[in-house]
Motif scaffolding. Structure first.
Motif, PDB file in Angstrom:
ATOM      1  N   ILE A 117       1.013  -1.180   0.240  1.00  0.00           N
ATOM      2  CA  ILE A 117       0.126   0.088   0.002  1.00  0.00           C
ATOM      3  C   ILE A 117       0.994   1.108   0.147  1.00  0.00           C
ATOM      4  O   ILE A 117       0.555   2.080  -0.673  1.00  0.00           O
ATOM      5  CB  ILE A 117      -1.077   0.139   1.268  1.00  0.00           C
ATOM      6  N   ALA A 120     -10.329   9.189  -2.509  1.00  0.00           N
ATOM      7  CA  ALA A 120      -9.236   8.402  -2.369  1.00  0.00           C
ATOM      8  C   ALA A 120      -9.382   6.875  -2.159  1.00  0.00           C
ATOM      9  O   ALA A 120     -10.546   6.425  -2.241  1.00  0.00           O
ATOM     10  CB  ALA A 120      -8.928   8.974  -0.831  1.00  0.00           C
ATOM     11  N   LYS A 121      -8.299   6.262  -2.265  1.00  0.00           N
ATOM     12  CA  LYS A 121      -8.351   4.732  -2.151  1.00  0.00           C
ATOM     13  C   LYS A 121      -8.331   4.369  -0.648  1.00  0.00           C
ATOM     14  O   LYS A 121      -7.380   4.804   0.024  1.00  0.00           O
ATOM     15  CB  LYS A 121      -7.162   4.271  -2.984  1.00  0.00           C
ATOM     16  N   CYS A 142      -4.605  10.188  -3.207  1.00  0.00           N
ATOM     17  CA  CYS A 142      -4.462  10.000  -1.636  1.00  0.00           C
ATOM     18  C   CYS A 142      -4.959   8.759  -1.065  1.00  0.00           C
ATOM     19  O   CYS A 142      -5.735   8.157  -1.873  1.00  0.00           O
ATOM     20  CB  CYS A 142      -5.015  11.175  -0.839  1.00  0.00           C
ATOM     21  N   HIS A 143      -4.691   8.136  -0.034  1.00  0.00           N
ATOM     22  CA  HIS A 143      -4.843   6.823   0.387  1.00  0.00           C
ATOM     23  C   HIS A 143      -5.335   7.032   1.792  1.00  0.00           C
ATOM     24  O   HIS A 143      -4.755   7.786   2.494  1.00  0.00           O
ATOM     25  CB  HIS A 143      -3.914   5.927   0.353  1.00  0.00           C
ATOM     26  N   HIS A 159      -8.368   1.561   2.219  1.00  0.00           N
ATOM     27  CA  HIS A 159      -7.511   0.207   2.452  1.00  0.00           C
ATOM     28  C   HIS A 159      -8.100  -0.288   3.846  1.00  0.00           C
ATOM     29  O   HIS A 159      -7.913   0.558   4.849  1.00  0.00           O
ATOM     30  CB  HIS A 159      -6.217   0.099   2.402  1.00  0.00           C
ATOM     31  N   ASP A 182       1.614   7.081  -6.481  1.00  0.00           N
ATOM     32  CA  ASP A 182       0.182   8.030  -6.627  1.00  0.00           C
ATOM     33  C   ASP A 182       0.728   9.525  -6.346  1.00  0.00           C
ATOM     34  O   ASP A 182       0.372  10.487  -6.745  1.00  0.00           O
ATOM     35  CB  ASP A 182      -0.933   7.742  -6.003  1.00  0.00           C
ATOM     36  N   VAL A 229      -0.849   9.638   2.823  1.00  0.00           N
ATOM     37  CA  VAL A 229      -1.721   8.446   3.278  1.00  0.00           C
ATOM     38  C   VAL A 229      -2.263   8.904   4.790  1.00  0.00           C
ATOM     39  O   VAL A 229      -1.501   9.455   5.703  1.00  0.00           O
ATOM     40  CB  VAL A 229      -0.629   7.167   3.703  1.00  0.00           C
ATOM     41  N   ALA A 235       0.963   4.125  -2.941  1.00  0.00           N
ATOM     42  CA  ALA A 235       0.907   5.456  -2.419  1.00  0.00           C
ATOM     43  C   ALA A 235       1.843   6.432  -2.693  1.00  0.00           C
ATOM     44  O   ALA A 235       1.736   7.608  -3.286  1.00  0.00           O
ATOM     45  CB  ALA A 235       0.608   5.527  -1.029  1.00  0.00           C
TER      46      ALA A 235
END
Ligand SMILES: [Zn+2]
Length: 473
Positions: free
Chosen positions: A231, A395-396, A360-361, A398, A238, A242, A235
């Motif tokens: 991850i 955003a992603k 963004c994550h 997780h 990208d 985070v 990130a």
């Protein structure tokens, strides 16, 4: 001799159970209800027992859903002892003082919505109530039995959930008969970083057991660490930030620990890491002051740390200004901030600034109660409300279940399997679906398993005597 369930019965938060024996009453935990629109109102309700009749409290650990209503108990007249492990007693002041501040902020917000001339909303409790509560804390070490009340002996054991977390062994004797109860408290995962594994019990007459992840299996430890590394790599590609909503106690320390452990492998040097929580900073210092509770790996790694993990790119954001300054960082930041379920605190600002940005994550590392912003993110909401305004979520997100402070179904069954013969088990601290799933698995093993609800009572003297140890005799 009777046990009654009040809180965290059919849900995760608000842990509170009561043991009655020979005219005495002992409370196990007195936690805050979290998540859901009606939580503030429910927390204010009268306790379903007479406060004046409580003789002692045993606290399993410092999370607010276990200790958060102790100051309210005190505000309503309780002045007896509160027994808990020593490391827990160090952490509790941080959490309860913060909780009093949040209660005051809530009351001020509620007052602004009142018609002019109406009297101000009162906070659930204030700092004075908290200080009185802290004066009642009685630290007890792990592994040594202690008689708390005539006929009631307690021994706390490491639950491996957060620093100072306990499973509670409790012997209650009345009229020549003694029954042993084991309350799991919250149970950590096995083989998790920093802390020891949950204590392995052998026998009990009745077990109260958490069931947070009774219907889930986490990824294995090695896979989880690999996933976290992946991850961070994604990130970094990208180019955004985070954001990690993390509980101040437990997850924050574990994340820092993992970043230190994999510093070279994950190219952690390319990030700027912000620990944006005065509470998490204070808790981290307490963690690193208590190395006697660490497992071997953590003890080895700690030899290289002084105080917090020796991350050269770690920034401790103490003040609100420090926190606001992070809003200007557009990329390359890992921001660890509370609250852990994103239902308040500094993480809301970071989510407001970063959720609309697809680069963004967001990393979810702990349990998210229904009704919280964190749960909405886990469930993939395309838009959420923060500070009363709609925020688009591009955003992603997780979910890293393997980093949870709670054991999964496998861990819970492993914990219960150490009891021979199988004592009856009452499941608390889980949503009903999760508790039911765990109950099913326990029944397959020959256990009599019951999913609790508020007001359910168990007559302890009617239980078959199975326990083999009794330190009070
Ligand atoms: Zn907990």
């Amino acid at each position: 001799m009777e046990l009654e369930f009040f809180g965290a019965a059919g849900e995760v938060t608000g842990s509170c159970h009561i043991l009655r024996m020979g005219g005495r009453q002992l409370l196990l935990d007195c936690g805050m209800i979290q998540g859901g629109r009606d939580a503030p109102e429910r927390n204010r309700l009268p306790f379903p027992f007479a406060v004046a009749s409580i003789d002692a409290v045993v606290l399993s650990h410092a999370h607010i859903d276990h200790c958060g209503r102790l100051p309210l108990l005190v505000k309503r007249g309780y002045r007896g002892p509160i027994y808990t492990n020593g490391a827990c007693a160090e952490l509790v002041p941080i959490l309860l003082r913060d909780s009093a501040k949040l209660a005051l902020a809530d009351a001020e917000r509620a007052s602004r919505r009142l018609p002019p001339g109406a009297s101000m909303a009162t906070p659930l409790y204030d700092l004075a109530d908290v200080e009185t509560t802290l004066g009642l804390l009685r630290p007890i070490p792990y592994d040594l039995p202690r008689t708390l009340l005539p006929g009631i002996t307690v021994r706390v054991r490491d639950a491996g959930h957060i620093l100072g977390s306990s499973s509670v062994e409790l012997w209650a004797g009345e009229g020549g008969a003694t029954r042993k109860l084991v309350f799991s408290g919250d149970l950590g995962q096995y083989d998790t970083p920093i802390l020891h594994d949950p204590w392995r019990f052998e026998s009990a007459d009745v077990v109260l057991m958490e069931s947070t992840y009774g219907n889930r299996l986490h990824r294995g430890r090695a896979d989880t660490e690999r996933e976290l590394g992946d991850i961070l790599a994604q990130a970094a590609r990208d180019g955004g930030n985070v954001i990690v909503p993390a509980f101040a106690i437990g997850r924050s320390q574990e994340l820092l620990y993992l970043l230190a452990k994999h510093y070279a492998q994950w190219q952690v040097a390319r990030w700027k890491i912000f620990l944006d929580s005065p509470m998490a900073i204070a808790a981290s210092r307490i963690y690193w002051r208590n190395p006697d509770r660490f497992d071997e790996e953590a003890s080895r790694l700690r030899a290289g740390f002084r105080g917090l993990p020796a991350l050269p790119n770690l920034v401790l954001a103490e003040s609100a200004d420090d926190s606001r300054a992070i809003n200007n960082v557009r990329g390359g930041a890992i921001v660890i901030a509370g609250s852990g379920m994103a239902n308040g605190g500094r993480v809301l600002h970071h989510l407001r600034h970063n959720l609309p940005r697809p680069e963004c994550h967001v990393l979810i590392v702990g349990f998210q109660a229904p009704g919280t912003l964190g749960r909405q993110l886990v469930d993939g909401a395309p838009e959420v409300r923060i500070h009363g305004r709609p925020v688009r979520n591009a955003a992603k997100v997780h979910t890293l279940g393997g980093l949870s402070a709670h054991g999964d179904q496998g861990d819970l069954l492993r914990w219960y399997d150490s009891f021979t013969p199988r004592p009856p088990v009452y499941l608390v601290h889980g949503e009903v679906a999760s508790a039911e799933a765990l109950a099913g698995k326990l029944r397959e093993r020959g256990a009599v398993a019951t999913v609790t609800r508020p007001g359910l009572k168990v007559d302890l003297s009617a239980l078959e005597s199975l326990a083999r140890d009794n330190p009070s005799t």
